[in-house]
Motif scaffolding. Structure first.
Motif, PDB file in Angstrom:
ATOM      1  N   CYS A   1      36.208  -9.184 -51.585  1.00 31.88           N
ATOM      2  CA  CYS A   1      34.779  -9.538 -51.470  1.00 31.88           C
ATOM      3  C   CYS A   1      34.181  -9.046 -50.159  1.00 31.88           C
ATOM      4  N   THR A   2      35.035  -8.731 -49.185  1.00 35.22           N
ATOM      5  CA  THR A   2      34.508  -8.276 -47.900  1.00 35.22           C
ATOM      6  C   THR A   2      34.691  -6.761 -47.721  1.00 35.22           C
TER       7      THR A   2
ATOM      8  N   ARG B   1      31.419  -7.773 -57.970  1.00 32.87           N
ATOM      9  CA  ARG B   1      31.448  -8.603 -56.757  1.00 32.87           C
ATOM     10  C   ARG B   1      30.312  -9.624 -56.699  1.00 32.87           C
ATOM     11  N   SER B   2      29.075  -9.208 -57.027  1.00 28.52           N
ATOM     12  CA  SER B   2      27.956 -10.154 -56.888  1.00 28.52           C
ATOM     13  C   SER B   2      28.148 -11.363 -57.815  1.00 28.52           C
TER      14      SER B   2
ATOM     15  N   SER C   1      31.796 -19.569 -49.877  1.00 25.75           N
ATOM     16  CA  SER C   1      31.542 -18.128 -49.875  1.00 25.75           C
ATOM     17  C   SER C   1      32.881 -17.435 -49.783  1.00 25.75           C
ATOM     18  N   CYS C   2      33.186 -16.590 -50.732  1.00 19.21           N
ATOM     19  CA  CYS C   2      34.536 -16.009 -50.784  1.00 19.21           C
ATOM     20  C   CYS C   2      34.765 -15.043 -49.623  1.00 19.21           C
TER      21      CYS C   2
ATOM     22  N   ARG D   1      31.103 -12.535 -58.949  1.00 19.86           N
ATOM     23  CA  ARG D   1      32.220 -13.355 -58.436  1.00 19.86           C
ATOM     24  C   ARG D   1      31.735 -14.212 -57.274  1.00 19.86           C
ATOM     25  N   GLN D   2      30.933 -13.601 -56.393  1.00 18.19           N
ATOM     26  CA  GLN D   2      30.476 -14.352 -55.213  1.00 18.19           C
ATOM     27  C   GLN D   2      29.527 -15.481 -55.615  1.00 18.19           C
ATOM     28  N   GLU D   3      28.709 -15.189 -56.603  1.00 21.86           N
ATOM     29  CA  GLU D   3      27.763 -16.225 -57.070  1.00 21.86           C
ATOM     30  C   GLU D   3      28.567 -17.397 -57.640  1.00 21.86           C
TER      31      GLU D   3
ATOM     32  N   THR E   1      31.778 -18.347 -56.942  1.00 18.75           N
ATOM     33  CA  THR E   1      32.480 -19.177 -55.944  1.00 18.75           C
ATOM     34  C   THR E   1      31.467 -20.003 -55.144  1.00 18.75           C
ATOM     35  N   ARG E   2      30.308 -19.417 -54.868  1.00 16.25           N
ATOM     36  CA  ARG E   2      29.311 -20.140 -54.050  1.00 16.25           C
ATOM     37  C   ARG E   2      28.688 -21.289 -54.837  1.00 16.25           C
TER      38      ARG E   2
ATOM     39  N   CYS F   1      40.309 -12.664 -55.010  1.00 20.81           N
ATOM     40  CA  CYS F   1      39.921 -11.969 -56.253  1.00 20.81           C
ATOM     41  C   CYS F   1      40.998 -10.981 -56.682  1.00 20.81           C
TER      42      CYS F   1
END
Ligand SMILES: C[S@@+](CC[C@H](N)C(=O)[O-])C[C@H]1O[C@@H](n2cnc3c(N)ncnc32)[C@H](O)[C@@H]1O
Length: 377
Positions: A257-258, A237-238, A251-252, A240-242, A244-245, A198
């Motif tokens: 993201c971490t 973040r939520s 899962s990024c 972006r993660q949604e 990629t998933r 990201c």
């Protein structure tokens, strides 16, 4: 429209030899053109192959009009540039294989220039039954010259199902070849080892000659992973993660993201502030914009580590300073926009050309002094 006549003409027999797929329906005289088509067509979609296109070989699954547009591309420049002197392949925890720098890479340095092995018309996936798509995909990949076919098949497929199609979905970019229905999925095997981040250290663009360029957007240390962003990096973040998933199937695991909850919340807050300021700056009649707001906007961008996505922000800064009649600042940010835009969108991009003009002649630009700053000060 005349299809590209390659200097490096190959016989159609080369294609017929590949795993028994026959192209018994050549589009052009084989002495003058290397394009061929297979008789496998469904509705308006056929497979077209050129085993020397731009030096490497390409298959298309597309309509006749899009085939003609692609075949008009006449670049003979040998642009192919691989990353292998600068990077090596290693296993990256949580991401599969990836590329890491072998040496220090400087901001602005060119990393790769790659040509597509396969373009598939986006609508073919919604209009054709899956078994027809799978058949066309098999023909398209099997008709590629052997080294190109091998590099296609060496790519990861992570979603399961029909392997050749899975590889396309795991490793494709959107490619527009022009016209109102020119949207394709494009596969560039050499680029496929670049994992997503990201906050990546490379920017990429695909030019009108279908070449995919990657450049470093900051200095990169030896051992650092080379990454691009597959998604809109300005989302929280939520989201972006949604994305990629659910859309890309993973899962990024990138460092942004971490982040800890606190750091992720701070990043999300910055992104929301940036979005709010951007709405003000993009509204050229807004009375809320000011030099302080422009500088806050740019400092949030930098703080967020968005060096691969700065051209648009610098463009807005340049335009707003020019609206205020502040030529020096407008020139400064127009130049920075050009510098970033050359890495993010290439020299032909409309914004790059416009910012070059603004940097040279701020007072002749439409935006000059439209909102003299003293009125709002
Ligand atoms: C274009 S490929 C990149 C190269 C791939 N890692 C390989 O082994 O060939 C895309 C796939 O890599 C993995 N990947 C890329 N970026 C990732 C990330 N930030 N987090 C987790 N997995 C990632 C996912 O499996 C994704 O579907």
């Amino acid at each position: 429209l005349q299809p590209y006549i390659s200097q490096n003409t190959c016989s159609l027999v080369d294609i017929q030899d590949v795993e028994g797929y026959r192209d018994d329906n050549s589009i052009d005289d084989k002495r003058s053109n290397v394009w061929s088509t297979s008789s496998d067509c469904f509705d308006e979609y056929c497979v077209y192959t050129n085993n020397a296109f731009l030096g490497e070989g390409i298959s298309l699954i597309t309509t006749a009009s899009n085939y003609l547009r692609v075949s008009e591309i006449q670049t003979r420049e040998a642009v192919s540039r691989s990353s292998y002197d600068k990077a090596r392949i290693i296993e990256i925890p949580g991401k599969g294989k990836g590329l890491v720098a072998n040496r220090t890479i400087r901001k602005g340095e060119a990393i790769m220039a790659a040509r597509p092995a396969l373009l598939v018309h986006r609508d073919a996936f919604s209009e054709l039954p899956l078994e027809d798509i799978f058949h066309l995909m098999d023909v398209a990949v099997n008709n590629l010259p052997k080294p190109r076919k091998e590099s296609y098949l060496a790519q990861a497929g992570t979603m399961g199902g029909h392997k050749i199609t899975d590889i396309l979905f795991t490793n494709s970019f959107q490619v527009a070849v022009g016209g109102h229905d020119g949207f394709h999925y494009g596969n560039f095997p050499e680029v496929s080892l670049l994992n997503h981040d990201c906050r990546p250290n490379l920017a990429f663009f695909i030019d009108r000659n279908l070449t995919h360029y990657t450049h470093a957007v900051r200095d990169i240390e030896p051992g650092e992973e080379l990454t691009i962003s597959y998604i809109d990096p300005l989302q929280v973040r939520s989201v972006r993660q949604e994305r990629t998933r659910n859309t890309l199937g993973f899962s990024c695991a990138c460092s942004h993201c971490t982040l800890s909850e606190n750091d992720a919340d701070a990043s999300d807050a910055r992104l929301l502030t940036m979005s709010r300021i951007e709405s003000e700056l993009a509204d050229f009649s807004s009375q809320a914009s000011s030099p302080a707001l422009i500088e806050e906007y740019l400092s949030l961008y930098r703080r967020e580590g968005l060096e691969h996505n700065l051209a648009g922000a610098y463009t807005l800064a340049a335009l707003n300073y020019n609206l205020f009649g502040k030529a020096d600042m407008a020139k400064k940010y127009a130049q920075l926009s050009v510098e970033a835009g050359l890495l993010e969108s290439g020299p032909d991009a409309a914004d790059v050309r416009e910012m070059k003009t603004l940097a040279d002649y701020p007072e002749s630009h439409w935006s000059w002094n439209k909102k003299p700053y003293r009125i709002y000060n």
